[in-house]
Enzyme design. Structure first.
Site, PDB file in Angstrom:
ATOM      1  N   LEU A 334     -30.533  38.553 157.700  1.00 30.44           N
ATOM      2  CA  LEU A 334     -30.266  37.433 158.604  1.00 30.44           C
ATOM      3  C   LEU A 334     -28.964  37.647 159.341  1.00 30.44           C
ATOM      4  O   LEU A 334     -28.796  37.210 160.465  1.00 30.44           O
ATOM      5  CB  LEU A 334     -30.175  36.138 157.809  1.00 30.44           C
ATOM      6  CG  LEU A 334     -31.468  35.586 157.235  1.00 30.44           C
ATOM      7  CD1 LEU A 334     -31.179  34.377 156.375  1.00 30.44           C
ATOM      8  CD2 LEU A 334     -32.429  35.224 158.348  1.00 30.44           C
ATOM      9  N   GLY A 335     -28.025  38.282 158.669  1.00 34.54           N
ATOM     10  CA  GLY A 335     -26.766  38.521 159.342  1.00 34.54           C
ATOM     11  C   GLY A 335     -25.754  39.143 158.411  1.00 34.54           C
ATOM     12  O   GLY A 335     -25.839  39.002 157.190  1.00 34.54           O
ATOM     13  N   LYS A 336     -24.839  39.842 158.988  1.00 33.22           N
ATOM     14  CA  LYS A 336     -23.739  40.390 158.206  1.00 33.22           C
ATOM     15  C   LYS A 336     -22.510  39.560 158.503  1.00 33.22           C
ATOM     16  O   LYS A 336     -22.043  39.512 159.634  1.00 33.22           O
ATOM     17  CB  LYS A 336     -23.501  41.851 158.586  1.00 33.22           C
ATOM     18  CG  LYS A 336     -24.635  42.761 158.174  1.00 33.22           C
ATOM     19  CD  LYS A 336     -24.226  44.209 158.388  1.00 33.22           C
ATOM     20  CE  LYS A 336     -25.378  45.154 158.518  1.00 33.22           C
ATOM     21  NZ  LYS A 336     -26.254  45.430 157.500  1.00 33.22           N
ATOM     22  N   GLY A 337     -22.019  38.874 157.498  1.00 33.35           N
ATOM     23  CA  GLY A 337     -20.914  37.954 157.727  1.00 33.35           C
ATOM     24  C   GLY A 337     -19.624  38.480 157.148  1.00 33.35           C
ATOM     25  O   GLY A 337     -19.526  39.626 156.720  1.00 33.35           O
ATOM     26  N   PHE A 339     -18.225  37.752 154.415  1.00 35.44           N
ATOM     27  CA  PHE A 339     -18.200  37.977 152.980  1.00 35.44           C
ATOM     28  C   PHE A 339     -19.369  38.802 152.484  1.00 35.44           C
ATOM     29  O   PHE A 339     -19.510  39.019 151.297  1.00 35.44           O
ATOM     30  CB  PHE A 339     -18.182  36.633 152.247  1.00 35.44           C
ATOM     31  CG  PHE A 339     -17.029  35.762 152.649  1.00 35.44           C
ATOM     32  CD1 PHE A 339     -15.763  36.306 152.827  1.00 35.44           C
ATOM     33  CD2 PHE A 339     -17.204  34.409 152.851  1.00 35.44           C
ATOM     34  CE1 PHE A 339     -14.699  35.511 153.197  1.00 35.44           C
ATOM     35  CE2 PHE A 339     -16.134  33.611 153.220  1.00 35.44           C
ATOM     36  CZ  PHE A 339     -14.881  34.163 153.399  1.00 35.44           C
ATOM     37  N   GLY A 340     -20.223  39.218 153.363  1.00 35.16           N
ATOM     38  CA  GLY A 340     -21.345  40.011 152.908  1.00 35.16           C
ATOM     39  C   GLY A 340     -22.565  39.788 153.767  1.00 35.16           C
ATOM     40  O   GLY A 340     -22.528  39.054 154.744  1.00 35.16           O
ATOM     41  N   LYS A 356     -27.189  35.633 149.684  1.00 35.07           N
ATOM     42  CA  LYS A 356     -26.020  36.320 150.223  1.00 35.07           C
ATOM     43  C   LYS A 356     -25.503  37.297 149.188  1.00 35.07           C
ATOM     44  O   LYS A 356     -25.297  36.953 148.026  1.00 35.07           O
ATOM     45  CB  LYS A 356     -24.929  35.313 150.590  1.00 35.07           C
ATOM     46  CG  LYS A 356     -23.746  35.983 151.300  1.00 35.07           C
ATOM     47  CD  LYS A 356     -22.670  34.977 151.635  1.00 35.07           C
ATOM     48  CE  LYS A 356     -22.916  34.221 152.899  1.00 35.07           C
ATOM     49  NZ  LYS A 356     -22.570  34.961 154.109  1.00 35.07           N
ATOM     50  N   ASP A 454     -14.065  29.075 155.729  1.00 35.27           N
ATOM     51  CA  ASP A 454     -14.769  29.967 156.647  1.00 35.27           C
ATOM     52  C   ASP A 454     -15.691  29.166 157.566  1.00 35.27           C
ATOM     53  O   ASP A 454     -16.883  29.432 157.648  1.00 35.27           O
ATOM     54  CB  ASP A 454     -15.559  31.011 155.855  1.00 35.27           C
ATOM     55  CG  ASP A 454     -16.069  32.144 156.749  1.00 35.27           C
ATOM     56  OD1 ASP A 454     -15.444  32.397 157.801  1.00 35.27           O
ATOM     57  OD2 ASP A 454     -17.087  32.766 156.404  1.00 35.27           O
TER      58      ASP A 454
END
Ligand code: NAG
Ligand code: NAG
Ligand code: NAG
Ligand code: NAG
Ligand code: NAG
Ligand code: NAG
Ligand code: NAG
Ligand code: NAG
Length: 635
Positions: A334-337, A339-340, A356, A454
């Protein structure tokens, strides 16, 4: 007269009682059967099966039908069941369609009770200690499509009656002690067959030769007219593992129960076959959503695990799955944020969660667990609930609900230009209101000291009422504070955080202010304009407002909605007050909530009538700009 009134009151009370009963309708007998079951079998994980609550209102692993009149699915994987299934319990759930008791320690013979469940479409008993022969007559389950009995200790032969199951698509009897010949299971609908690692002998029937040889490996069987056995080692030599196994090639798979979703057999089949096709046999695909970007992501989670690590669920969570399920789900990034990486993990029963995978957690287990407990107990309609977490040396996972509309970031920025569905003002205002309430609630936790840490558009989602809902709280303090600044994130970061690397409630307010500006402008917090030039949203908005071009600030998408200028300007004022440079100049989150809520209330009060609206031509922004220009806003 007074008797009349009494009568009226009684009738009213009666009516309310009836309405109440109707609204609280639940299958009383199914509930009794479930309680009889759980009261008579050992289980190590506590369930929230409270007799005082409705069985359809979120009991772990239970799904009811749409009118809450029957229980149709029971999913209790890995809850530490031990011993035999008590007689005359689950068998009373006569409308049951899905039963999953996998990955437990159930022993004894095949539970005879289950022969009463004529409506079963999916039966999952794998990874238990069931023994003895398989039931002789499988034709009681006419509608069975998925059958998984692998990794038990069943012996005896494979009953020919399985061939009566004309809807069967998947049959897994692997890792048992089954012996004798393989019967001619000529089931055209069958897509998946696994009989590996048994003690089967003889020749593979012609009708089953369409399955790969690994379907039969670990038996002493041969293909017709061939002298060589399909695979070598006899299971008698190889030790069997009945504990959870995590193979590197495992595909992440998840089974989740409950959550008030009624799954149709069709969706279940779609997901299931789709997953399988992705997994091992792409050539036979062709019929289902070939374009979809679902990745059966190998190694989403590393195979290592230490012994005392397991998924920890929060009380009242209606999900039920185990780590093995997580490891095998089909996952989509879904996405790389910050924190991971976050994955959307889906499974055979169509339930979906967001997982996550944290990187660079720098606190130890104790601190991690303490923080998770705090976060997990925060329950608010505008805070995305943390459902479960997993901590081991190599792997830290957290499990959230999945929001299928995507984050605010994708709602605002995805598909700009082409086939974009504009995010309307109403929803934007609701997102702002909801997120503000959520953050204010978070700030009230831990004795008023809790920090989100965040806040950004990609951590804000839409809840079921289409209000904002914040996610990913409390992770910042678990992570390495010296993480490299990502440009996108930098745009949300309060000036003082860049220097001190310390987040605070005031820095949350700043980040939320950036989100508000993002909602209003439709622009990313940091964007590249005209070639190389990096523009910070806050600086840009401030400069435009200073130049008295306030009208230019707003997202072009919003210009089509009539009579929202005042509201937009009000929200802009709030946003700008949140992004004040000095932390002590920013409002507190509770104040932000009332300011945002006031936008609507004030406007209702001041310009209620349609006539006034239709009279007004294009209003000018200038009068308001003066307010904005002065940095001190009245609250
Ligand atoms: C299964 O479902 C049908 C119709 O929904 C129902 O009539 C029947 O009693 C159910 N139970 C069994 C055991 O077949
Ligand atoms: C099998 O499923 C069909 C619908 O899919 C249903 O009408 C029928 O009652 C089911 N049969 C049994 C024995 O449950
Ligand atoms: C199956 O195992 C049981 C003991 O668990 C044994 O008594 C029985 O004889 C076995 N049956 C076959 C067919 O091997
Ligand atoms: C089921 O299979 C058995 C064995 O093949 C057979 O004798 C029986 O007639 C079948 N029953 C039905 C309902 O088809
Ligand atoms: C059945 O259970 C086994 C063991 O957990 C698993 O490997 C397999 O993927 C499951 N599903 C099917 C359809 O075989
Ligand atoms: C059958 O199961 C075994 C072990 O559980 C696995 O190695 C094999 O790949 C599976 N085969 C198929 C066709 O699923
Ligand atoms: C496999 O079966 C054949 C006969 O079908 C037998 O001769 C052989 O010994 C068996 N091998 C093993 C390892 O059991
Ligand atoms: C496997 O089958 C062979 C031949 O049928 C038999 O001699 C042996 O005892 C069986 N082993 C087990 C563990 O059931």
């Amino acid at each position: 007269m007074s008797i009349e009134i009494m009568r009226f009151i009684c009738a009213t009370i009666l009516l309310f009682n009836v309405l109440y009963l109707l609204s609280e309708a639940e299958p009383v007998e199914d509930k009794r059967a479930l309680l009889d079951f759980i009261d008579n079998i050992y289980h190590s994980r506590n369930l929230n099966w409270d007799e005082a609550t409705s069985v359809c209102s979120g009991w772990t692993g239970i799904t009811c039908n749409s009118d809450n009149s029957r229980v149709i699915a029971v999913r209790l994987p890995a809850i530490g069941l031990k011993g035999r299934i008590p007689m005359n319990t689950l068998g009373r759930l006569s409308e049951l369609q899905i039963l999953s008791l996998r990955s437990n320690g159930i022993s004894g013979p095949f539970p005879p009770d289950l022969l009463n469940l004529g409506n079963l479409t999916g039966l999952f008993l794998q990874l238990n200690h069931l023994e003895g022969p398989l039931p002789l007559d499988f034709s009681v389950w006419k509608n069975l499509t998925l059958l998984n009995l692998s990794d038990n200790e069943f012996n005896g032969s494979i009953p020919l009656s399985i061939s009566n199951l004309t809807h069967l698509t998947s049959l897994n009897l692997a890792n048992n002690w089954l012996s004798g010949d393989i019967p001619d299971l000529d089931i055209p609908s069958m897509k998946l067959l696994n009989l590996s690692n048994n003690n089967l002998t003889g020749v593979i029937p012609q009708s089953l030769l369409r399955f790969p040889s690994s379907s039969f490996s670990g038996n002493n069987v041969s293909q017709e007219n061939s002298l060589s056995p399909v695979m070598s080692p006899s299971p008698a030599i190889e030790p069997k593992h009945h504990t959870l196994r995590f193979s590197e090639s495992a595909i992440l798979g998840i089974t989740v129960g409950g959550c008030a979703v009624v799954f149709t057999v069709i969706s279940l089949l779609l997901i299931f076959t789709y997953k399988k096709e992705g997994e091992d046999d792409r050539k036979t695909t062709g019929n289902k959503k070939p374009g979809k970007q679902e990745r059966s992501s190998k190694n989403m989670v590393s195979g290592n695990q230490d012994a005392n690590s397991r998924l920890t669920f929060f009380e009242g969570c209606a999900l039920a799955f185990d780590l093995e399920d997580l490891l095998r789900a089909s996952a989509e990034v879904l996405g790389k944020g910050t924190f991971g990486t976050t994955y959307k993990a889906a499974l055979e029963d169509a339930t979906v969660v967001a997982v996550k995978r944290l990187k660079e957690v720098f606190v130890g287990r104790k601190d991690f667990e303490r923080q998770m407990e705090t976060v997990g107990n925060i329950r608010h309609e505008n805070v995305a609930p943390l459902r479960a977490y997993y901590y081991s040396k190599d792997e830290k996972l957290i499990v959230y609900d999945y929001f299928d509309q995507g984050s605010l970031s994708s709602l605002l920025h995805a598909n700009r230009g082409e086939k974009r569905v504009p995010l309307d003002w109403e929803i934007r205002l609701q997102i702002a209101t909801g997120a503000a309430r959520g953050i204010a609630y978070i700030h009230s936790q831990s004795g008023g000291k809790f920090v989100h840490g965040d806040i950004k558009a990609s951590n804000i989602f839409l809840n079921s009422q289409q209000y904002g809902c914040v996610s990913d709280l409390g992770l910042a303090i678990l992570m390495n504070p010296i993480s490299p600044p990502v440009m996108r994130v930098a745009g949300y970061r309060a000036p003082e955080v860049t220097n001190t690397k310390k987040v605070s409630q005031a820095s949350d307010v700043y980040s939320f202010g950036v989100v508000l500006l993002e909602l209003l402008t439709g622009k990313s917090p940091v964007h590249i304009s005209r070639g190389e030039e990096v523009t910070h949203l806050v600086r840009w908005v401030n400069s435009v407002v200073r130049e008295e071009w306030t009208g230019e600030v707003f997202d072009a998408e919003l210009l089509i909605y009539p009579n929202i200028e005042e509201e937009m300007v009000s929200l802009l004022q709030i946003g700008l007050s949140c992004v004040a440079r000095m932390p002590e100049e920013r409002p507190r989150m509770v104040d932000v909530v009332s300011m945002v809520e006031d936008i609507r209330n004030m406007n209702r009060g001041s310009s209620p009538s349609l006539e006034t609206r239709s009279l007004g031509s294009t209003p000018t922004f200038t009068p308001k700009v003066d307010d904005i220009g002065s940095s001190s806003l009245h609250i």
